[in-house]
Design an enzyme around this catalytic site. Structure first.
Site, PDB file in Angstrom:
ATOM      1  CE  LYS A  88      -3.819  -1.875   2.031  1.00  0.00           C
ATOM      2  NZ  LYS A  88      -5.138  -1.554   3.076  1.00  0.00           N
ATOM      3  CG  HIS A 113      -2.133  -3.897  -1.538  1.00  0.00           C
ATOM      4  ND1 HIS A 113      -4.045  -4.324  -2.347  1.00  0.00           N
ATOM      5  CD2 HIS A 113      -2.489  -4.055  -0.525  1.00  0.00           C
ATOM      6  CE1 HIS A 113      -4.213  -5.305  -1.456  1.00  0.00           C
ATOM      7  NE2 HIS A 113      -3.683  -5.454  -0.186  1.00  0.00           N
TER       8      HIS A 113
END
Length: 220
Positions: A88, A113
């Site tokens: 992330k 991510h």
């Protein structure tokens, strides 16, 4: 070699072993603190997920213990869960923290991510499960997850454990779109997802943990 010399030699060896054990503990602590720091960096990108990675790591270790996994493997899984969302870091804040519904394009960006996490952690060969779980913790047991559409036990065990822990924390934490859900609702969702979203055996163990948590202490 006399008994006196043998005793002295044994004492020297024991001292060397103790010194080595102390060094190992120092290194292990350094690794743990580094993982905490990295996890905190990720969680800091979104104020609503503060502490998420550490809680997921705690729940992962609880599940691993119930599965009878060795203490050493439990430790590796704890590190693995701490860093499951490291990818992330590569997601823009305006998408990660968007309070309204994501567009299809934005949702695909969020999905990436998992790939970024695999790329970031892929060189940590000493604990292979770290990169594997970062990539595969959004795979679903029925094969409809991402990024690779893995199904059943083709999904690595570490990722199957983290997936349950991750979902549990998502439901028991305050988010931009929801508050902490009642324990009965969380239990029902885990039970519902067994065999579709989650490995049914691991989901069953999560249900045991929920049932043992009489005062509903396991939430953010």
């Amino acid at each position: 070699m006399t008994n006196e010399e043998l005793t002295r030699k044994n004492e020297e060896l024991q001292a060397q072993v103790e010194a080595l054990e102390k060094k190992v503990k120092v290194y292990e602590r350094a690794v743990l603190e580094m993982c905490w720091a990295l996890a905190g960096t990720v969680d800091a990108k979104d104020p609503y997920t503060n502490g998420h990675s550490e809680r997921v790591a705690d729940y992962t270790r609880m599940l691993a213990k119930k599965m009878g996994i060795s203490n050493e493997q439990q430790k590796d899984l704890y590190y693995t869960a701490l860093l499951h969302d490291i990818g992330k870091i590569g997601i823009p804040n305006e998408i990660l923290n968007k309070p309204t519904r994501l567009t299809n394009e934005e949702f695909q960006t969020i999905r990436n991510h998992t790939i970024y996490g695999d790329q970031i952690l892929g060189r940590l060969m000493s604990i292979p499960s770290i990169a594997i779980a970062a990539r595969s913790h959004h795979e679903r047991y029925d094969g409809t997850g991402y990024p690779d559409g893995l199904k059943g036990e083709d999904i690595p065990l570490a990722a199957r454990i983290v997936a349950v822990a991750d979902s549990y924390d998502a439901m028991t934490s305050v988010r931009t779109y929801s508050g902490v859900r009642p324990q009965a609702d969380v239990r029902a969702e885990i039970e519902k997802g067994a065999g579709t979203q989650f490995d049914p055996k691991i989901a069953a163990l999560m249900l045991e943990i929920i049932d043992e948590d009489k005062d509903y202490e396991f939430h953010a």
